[in-house]
Design a protein around this motif. Structure first.
Motif, short mmCIF file in Angstrom:
data_model
loop_
_atom_site.label_atom_id
_atom_site.label_comp_id
_atom_site.label_asym_id
_atom_site.label_seq_id
_atom_site.Cartn_x
_atom_site.Cartn_y
_atom_site.Cartn_z
N LEU A 361 0.84 -1.20 0.00
CA LEU A 361 0.00 0.00 0.00
C LEU A 361 0.87 1.25 0.00
O LEU A 361 1.73 1.42 0.87
N LEU A 362 0.64 2.13 -0.98
CA LEU A 362 1.39 3.38 -1.13
C LEU A 362 0.44 4.55 -0.93
O LEU A 362 -0.28 4.94 -1.85
N PRO A 363 0.40 5.19 0.26
CA PRO A 363 -0.53 6.30 0.49
C PRO A 363 -0.13 7.57 -0.23
O PRO A 363 -0.99 8.41 -0.54
N ASN A 364 1.19 7.78 -0.47
CA ASN A 364 1.69 8.93 -1.23
C ASN A 364 1.29 10.28 -0.66
O ASN A 364 1.16 11.26 -1.39
N ASP A 365 1.07 10.33 0.65
CA ASP A 365 0.70 11.58 1.33
C ASP A 365 0.92 11.36 2.82
O ASP A 365 0.35 10.43 3.40
N HIS A 370 -2.15 7.59 8.96
CA HIS A 370 -3.02 6.89 9.91
C HIS A 370 -4.19 6.23 9.20
O HIS A 370 -4.62 5.13 9.56
N THR A 371 -4.73 6.91 8.19
CA THR A 371 -5.84 6.34 7.43
C THR A 371 -5.41 5.05 6.75
O THR A 371 -6.13 4.04 6.78
N ALA A 372 -4.24 5.07 6.13
CA ALA A 372 -3.73 3.88 5.44
C ALA A 372 -3.45 2.76 6.43
O ALA A 372 -3.71 1.59 6.15
N VAL A 384 -5.45 -11.04 4.34
CA VAL A 384 -4.57 -10.48 3.31
C VAL A 384 -3.29 -9.97 3.98
O VAL A 384 -3.35 -9.30 5.01
N ARG A 385 -2.18 -10.27 3.39
CA ARG A 385 -0.89 -9.78 3.90
C ARG A 385 -0.65 -8.40 3.30
O ARG A 385 -0.49 -8.25 2.09
N VAL A 386 -0.62 -7.36 4.14
CA VAL A 386 -0.50 -5.98 3.66
C VAL A 386 0.74 -5.32 4.27
O VAL A 386 0.94 -5.37 5.48
N ALA A 387 1.54 -4.71 3.41
CA ALA A 387 2.69 -3.93 3.87
C ALA A 387 2.44 -2.47 3.49
O ALA A 387 2.12 -2.16 2.33
N LEU A 388 2.59 -1.59 4.46
CA LEU A 388 2.40 -0.15 4.23
C LEU A 388 3.76 0.50 4.05
O LEU A 388 4.57 0.55 4.98
N VAL A 389 4.03 1.00 2.84
CA VAL A 389 5.26 1.75 2.58
C VAL A 389 4.91 3.22 2.77
O VAL A 389 4.07 3.76 2.04
N PRO A 390 5.51 3.92 3.74
CA PRO A 390 5.07 5.28 4.11
C PRO A 390 5.50 6.37 3.13
O PRO A 390 6.20 7.32 3.49
N THR A 391 5.08 6.24 1.88
CA THR A 391 5.39 7.27 0.88
C THR A 391 4.65 8.56 1.21
O THR A 391 3.47 8.54 1.53
N ARG A 392 5.36 9.68 1.11
CA ARG A 392 4.78 10.98 1.48
C ARG A 392 4.41 11.84 0.28
O ARG A 392 3.86 12.94 0.44
N ALA A 393 4.70 11.37 -0.93
CA ALA A 393 4.39 12.13 -2.14
C ALA A 393 4.27 11.16 -3.30
O ALA A 393 4.83 10.06 -3.28
#
Length: 528
Positions: A361-365, A370-372, A384-393
């Motif tokens: 998951l790429l939130p890009n913001d 927290h939402t992501a 589901v196996r989910v990894a959150l990559v903390p992309t900021r843009a």
């Protein structure tokens, strides 16, 4: 710890109310989900209320981010609007109308008398929004809260009286609704409303009220036997339409199914209905106006679980051009419109839509972190196996997607994508909407702001000149690749000018340019 002194009903209290309600529903949503037997025993009332309040809270936070001292009326209206556009499920839709009813009165005054009248208006407007009101539900709890509040004087006393009345009414719901009595539970929607009113008491007084009684564990096994045959689908959508068209829509949807709730006003509505023919419900919306954010959920529980295979990337993108670009690269995309950040429910829907066993998951913001995280946690519970990559843009998301290799081990792929995102500095150009103080000084409305890594670094008057300055500052620390994402409304020669500037002044640096499309940020810059 010393207790916080009681507060007046002001924008800060509304903000605190939303935050406390979201926190409390986050703690209690599984418990509320577990007692959800009416109108459909689909076990999601707590989650739907959480997502509705999350959207309300995001709208209030947006007001505080844009204005140093927001107006009270604007704040309560933002809360109601956020709940309207993010309402989920039967109870979430009704809660959004309760908040709308309150906001209409509180926008005119914020003393105890106005709070009493706000609670009364909330109850009346919510009952009117439901095609066939039923006692023993969130509607009964709201009515009891309004009635109990009538004797209060100041806002704290009114809120406490409303909470006490709601708790008493909640405990009476099994005697009013046979399906609750058979299951041995109170109404789930009413339980959630008690939680929201408790958060209001805490926001005003600084003291958390006693929690509503916990659900007996023995009640849970009885829930399955309480399910009753009904329509196969839940259909929810936002609708832009006038009052007359919505009146006709109500009649048509009422004939198609049940659990019909239509809330909103002033041209924007949230429509919720349970039907067997989901297509007909959507077509009715098309005839009435412009439906969007359409969600269709199947209630069936006897089908085999959906088969998930492989790995997917889910990315939030701030423009149709980028969304198309990333979709072509294989990502499942979520479009972030200006002023409308996606709620966790939209991210959950996108992850499910990917139908993958593993998801990056790429939130890009940065604001969506927290939402992501909440969305990832919810879907992990579904296996589901989910990894959150903390992309900021978005440019960091593009860099991460460029190194994505689904054939690698999941952990290795996530590490590579995280490293690529972290190695990408990001910049952005925006136009100031009002005079304000920034980290680079005071800007005036219409000034061009150049941001680097989220902070304003340059204030200029010309888009191209400011862009060159930002680009040079970013490249002063080195770099091998510049990524430019240019919006449709940017100057026509901007991309060509920046490409030429990099080629002539920064040797051995490559440039790649992508169209951002309509509604994208003016210019996004990435340096790797």
């Amino acid at each position: 710890m010393p207790q916080t002194l009681p507060q007046a009903l002001d924008p800060a209290v509304v903000r605190s109310w939303c935050s406390l309600a979201l926190e409390a529903l986050g703690r209690e949503r599984e418990e509320i989900d577990a007692i959800n037997v009416y109108p459909v025993a689909d076990g999601d009332t707590g989650t739907n209320l959480y997502l509705t309040v999350e959207s309300a809270s995001q709208a209030v936070e947006a007001i505080f981010s844009a204005i140093d001292a927001p107006d009270f009326a604007d704040t309560v209206r933002a809360m109601a609007h956020g709940a309207l556009i993010g309402a989920r499920g039967n109870s979430g839709t009704i809660l959004s109308q309760l908040l709308r009813g309150m906001s209409e009165v509180l926008a005119e005054g914020r003393d105890g008398d106005h709070l009493v009248r706000a609670l009364r208006q909330a109850s009346v407007s919510a009952r009117e929004a439901v095609a066939h009101p039923v006692d023993g539900t969130i509607l009964s709890v709201a009515a009891a809260a309004a009635s109990a509040a009538a004797g209060g004087e100041d806002v704290v006393a009114v809120a406490r009286a409303a909470y006490a009345g709601a708790r008493t009414a909640l405990e009476a719901t099994p005697a009013q609704l046979a399906v609750l009595e058979r299951a041995g539970v109170v109404d789930a929607g009413g339980r959630g409303l008690v939680t929201v009113l408790g958060a209001l008491v805490q926001a005003l007084s600084g003291e958390a009220p006693a929690r509503a009684p916990r659900v007996p564990r023995a009640a849970a096994p009885a829930l399955e036997s309480c399910s009753e045959a009904g329509p196969a689908y839940e259909v929810i959508y936002l609708l832009e339409a006038d009052q007359a068209a919505v009146a006709r829509l109500r009649d048509r949807l009422d004939a198609l199914g049940d659990s019909l709730v239509v809330v909103g006003g002033d041209g924007l509505w949230n429509v919720h209905v349970h039907v067997d023919d989901a297509g007909a419900a959507v077509e009715a919306g098309v005839e009435a106006g412009r439906p969007y954010r359409i969600r269709i959920t199947h209630f069936g529980t006897d089908s085999a679980p959906e088969r998930r295979e492989g790995r997917a990337v889910v990315a939030v993108l701030p423009g149709e051009g980028l969304a198309r670009l990333c979709a072509e690269a294989g990502a499942t995309t979520v479009l972030a419109r200006p002023g409308e950040p996606p709620a966790s429910g939209e991210l959950v829907d996108a992850i499910r839509r990917a139908r993958a066993r593993e998801v990056v998951l790429l939130p890009n913001d940065a604001a969506l972190r927290h939402t992501a995280a909440a969305a990832a946690e919810q879907v992990r519970a579904e296996g589901v196996r989910v990894a959150l990559v903390p992309t900021r843009a978005a440019v960091q998301g593009i860099a991460a997607l460029a190194v994505h290799e689904p054939e690698r081990r999941f952990d290795e792929d996530v590490v590579a994508m995280t490293a690529a995102a972290g190695a990408t500095r990001y910049g952005e150009l925006a136009v100031a909407e009002a005079r304000s103080f920034t980290s680079a000084g005071v800007c005036q409305a219409g000034d061009v702001l150049g941001l680097i890594d989220g902070d304003v670094a340059v204030i200029g008057q010309d888009v191209a000149v400011t862009a060159v300055t930002v680009l040079d500052r970013m490249l002063s620390a080195g770099g091998e690749l510049v990524t430019l994402v240019v919006a449709d409304d940017a100057p026509a020669t901007l991309a060509e000018r920046l490409e030429t500037h990099v080629r002539e002044t920064h040797l051995a640096v490559d440039t790649v340019t992508y169209p951002g499309g309509p509604q994208a940020p003016l210019l996004l810059i990435g340096v790797e």
